[in-house]
Design a protein around this motif. Structure first.
Motif, PDB file in Angstrom:
ATOM      1  N   THR A 121     -72.775 -52.583 -10.842  1.00  0.00           N
ATOM      2  CA  THR A 121     -73.106 -51.317 -10.188  1.00  0.00           C
ATOM      3  C   THR A 121     -72.940 -51.501  -8.687  1.00  0.00           C
ATOM      4  O   THR A 121     -72.835 -52.641  -8.206  1.00  0.00           O
ATOM      5  CB  THR A 121     -74.557 -50.880 -10.481  1.00  0.00           C
ATOM      6  N   PRO A 122     -72.919 -50.417  -7.922  1.00  0.00           N
ATOM      7  CA  PRO A 122     -72.800 -50.558  -6.457  1.00  0.00           C
ATOM      8  C   PRO A 122     -73.929 -51.365  -5.832  1.00  0.00           C
ATOM      9  O   PRO A 122     -73.763 -51.908  -4.732  1.00  0.00           O
ATOM     10  CB  PRO A 122     -72.823 -49.100  -5.981  1.00  0.00           C
ATOM     11  N   ASN A 123     -75.077 -51.452  -6.520  1.00  0.00           N
ATOM     12  CA  ASN A 123     -76.213 -52.191  -5.965  1.00  0.00           C
ATOM     13  C   ASN A 123     -76.306 -53.628  -6.482  1.00  0.00           C
ATOM     14  O   ASN A 123     -77.162 -54.383  -6.035  1.00  0.00           O
ATOM     15  CB  ASN A 123     -77.514 -51.462  -6.290  1.00  0.00           C
ATOM     16  N   GLY A 124     -75.456 -53.976  -7.450  1.00  0.00           N
ATOM     17  CA  GLY A 124     -75.475 -55.339  -7.979  1.00  0.00           C
ATOM     18  C   GLY A 124     -75.409 -55.367  -9.492  1.00  0.00           C
ATOM     19  O   GLY A 124     -75.257 -54.329 -10.153  1.00  0.00           O
ATOM     20  N   PHE A 125     -75.541 -56.564 -10.031  1.00  0.00           N
ATOM     21  CA  PHE A 125     -75.494 -56.746 -11.483  1.00  0.00           C
ATOM     22  C   PHE A 125     -76.808 -56.316 -12.127  1.00  0.00           C
ATOM     23  O   PHE A 125     -77.892 -56.687 -11.666  1.00  0.00           O
ATOM     24  CB  PHE A 125     -75.253 -58.224 -11.833  1.00  0.00           C
ATOM     25  N   LEU A 126     -76.706 -55.558 -13.217  1.00  0.00           N
ATOM     26  CA  LEU A 126     -77.866 -55.246 -14.043  1.00  0.00           C
ATOM     27  C   LEU A 126     -78.065 -56.371 -15.044  1.00  0.00           C
ATOM     28  O   LEU A 126     -77.138 -57.113 -15.362  1.00  0.00           O
ATOM     29  CB  LEU A 126     -77.670 -53.918 -14.775  1.00  0.00           C
ATOM     30  N   ALA A 127     -79.260 -56.477 -15.583  1.00  0.00           N
ATOM     31  CA  ALA A 127     -79.551 -57.551 -16.534  1.00  0.00           C
ATOM     32  C   ALA A 127     -79.036 -57.231 -17.930  1.00  0.00           C
ATOM     33  O   ALA A 127     -78.913 -58.128 -18.762  1.00  0.00           O
ATOM     34  CB  ALA A 127     -81.054 -57.826 -16.591  1.00  0.00           C
ATOM     35  N   SER A 128     -78.740 -55.956 -18.217  1.00  0.00           N
ATOM     36  CA  SER A 128     -78.272 -55.579 -19.544  1.00  0.00           C
ATOM     37  C   SER A 128     -77.421 -54.319 -19.455  1.00  0.00           C
ATOM     38  O   SER A 128     -77.681 -53.438 -18.624  1.00  0.00           O
ATOM     39  CB  SER A 128     -79.456 -55.331 -20.489  1.00  0.00           C
ATOM     40  N   ALA A 129     -76.414 -54.245 -20.327  1.00  0.00           N
ATOM     41  CA  ALA A 129     -75.599 -53.038 -20.411  1.00  0.00           C
ATOM     42  C   ALA A 129     -76.303 -51.969 -21.243  1.00  0.00           C
ATOM     43  O   ALA A 129     -75.948 -50.793 -21.189  1.00  0.00           O
ATOM     44  CB  ALA A 129     -74.239 -53.364 -21.024  1.00  0.00           C
ATOM     45  N   GLU A 130     -77.296 -52.391 -22.022  1.00  0.00           N
ATOM     46  CA  GLU A 130     -78.055 -51.467 -22.861  1.00  0.00           C
ATOM     47  C   GLU A 130     -79.301 -50.993 -22.108  1.00  0.00           C
ATOM     48  O   GLU A 130     -79.888 -51.729 -21.335  1.00  0.00           O
ATOM     49  CB  GLU A 130     -78.474 -52.154 -24.170  1.00  0.00           C
ATOM     50  N   ASN A 131     -79.690 -49.756 -22.379  1.00  0.00           N
ATOM     51  CA  ASN A 131     -80.881 -49.203 -21.744  1.00  0.00           C
ATOM     52  C   ASN A 131     -82.121 -49.671 -22.504  1.00  0.00           C
ATOM     53  O   ASN A 131     -82.800 -48.905 -23.186  1.00  0.00           O
ATOM     54  CB  ASN A 131     -80.813 -47.677 -21.714  1.00  0.00           C
ATOM     55  N   THR A 132     -82.385 -50.963 -22.411  1.00  0.00           N
ATOM     56  CA  THR A 132     -83.470 -51.608 -23.143  1.00  0.00           C
ATOM     57  C   THR A 132     -84.559 -52.055 -22.182  1.00  0.00           C
ATOM     58  O   THR A 132     -84.268 -52.681 -21.156  1.00  0.00           O
ATOM     59  CB  THR A 132     -82.944 -52.847 -23.905  1.00  0.00           C
TER      60      THR A 132
END
Length: 292
Positions: free
Chosen positions: A18-29
């Motif tokens: 994302t523009p703000n950095g890496f998320l921990a998961s691609a799933e909305n978990t």
């Protein structure tokens, strides 16, 4: 076949970018669709290894986000949610996350080294120095090992607390990374003192004043380094992450390192999937608590 796995891994990294950095998961978990310090830096190290410029840019954004929301006392956020109309910063749940601090320092330094951009270090020198002072304070007894609360790192509510090996080793790595650029005699001496305390308190038959002498001499050391000790004694489970870091950082003698490698190989072969467990024996089994 290996190319397929690699391509899928790179594809997943792009999905969590994302523009703000890496998320921990691609799933909305749960709350994993946030920029996490630990997950973000580990993803970032993979990004550097891949050479993918878009992923490397996401890594930089991850570090900028973490730096922006560093607490005034030096704590690096465990995770940050940046929404359309609000920002939610977490420094930990039941306890603060000690390893967020060290992963941040490692990430900034590895990014600067890989991109040959020393200015990135000096841009974030203040944040790094604040983080290092905080780690110093977390020693509490000024004996060079940081004291980690239960739930104070990636293992969450696992029963590792006190002088946790994983966190001591991450600190060494962070200091070594930073000192590559800083070239400080003070930092070099600190690294030596931490390494010496690990040798004295985590390796069998070592010389020197132990922090918990009675517990040390009652310990049944195995072919690996124990995961932690505290005033209540040692926890002798095998911590795969910590022992991997010990090998990476060249902790202990060659004989000790070979024992760790051999134990890890044999343990992996003994599992159904042939994979190395994060902790062994499992804490739940040892506590006679049923899984659910």
């Amino acid at each position: 076949m290996e190319t397929i796995y690699y391509d899928k891994a790179i594809e997943l990294l792009h999905k969590v970018s994302t523009p703000n950095g890496f998320l921990a998961s691609a799933e909305n978990t749960s709350n994993y669709q946030r920029v996490w310090a630990r997950d973000g830096v580990i993803c970032g190290l993979a990004a550097l290894a891949s050479g993918d410029e878009k992923l490397i840019k996401t890594f930089k954004n991850t570090l900028e986000t973490l730096a922006k929301y560093q607490h005034e006392l030096g704590t690096i956020p465990s995770n940050v949610l940046i929404g359309v109309d609000k920002v939610d910063v977490s420094y930990g749940g039941l306890a603060g996350r000690v390893d967020a601090v060290t992963w941040f320092i490692i990430g900034v330094c590895q990014y600067a080294f890989h991109t040959k951009d020393d200015s990135f270090i000096w841009k974030h020198e203040n944040e790094i120095e604040k983080a290092l002072r905080l780690l110093e304070a977390w020693e509490f007894n000024n004996r060079h090992l940081i004291y980690v609360p239960l739930s104070g790192n990636w293992a969450d509510e696992y029963i590792t607390d006190g002088y946790v090996l994983y966190d001591q080793l991450l600190r060494i790595w962070a200091l070594k990374c930073y000192n590559y650029f800083k070239k400080s005699k003070t930092i070099s001496v600190k690294i030596e003192k931490i390494e010496k305390q690990i040798e004295i308190n985590f390796l069998p038959n070592s010389e020197g004043q132990k922090i918990h002498e009675r517990a040390y001499y009652e310990m049944d050391f195995q072919d690996y380094l124990p995961c932690s000790f505290s005033p209540s004694g040692y926890k002798n489970q095998f911590d795969a992450f910590a022992n991997s870091l010990a090998l990476l950082l060249n902790i202990g003698t060659k004989k000790t390192q070979n024992k760790i490698v051999n134990h890890s190989y044999d343990l992996a072969l003994s599992t159904k999937l042939g994979l190395l467990p994060a902790f062994w024996p499992q804490f739940l089994k040892m506590m006679n608590i049923g899984t659910y």
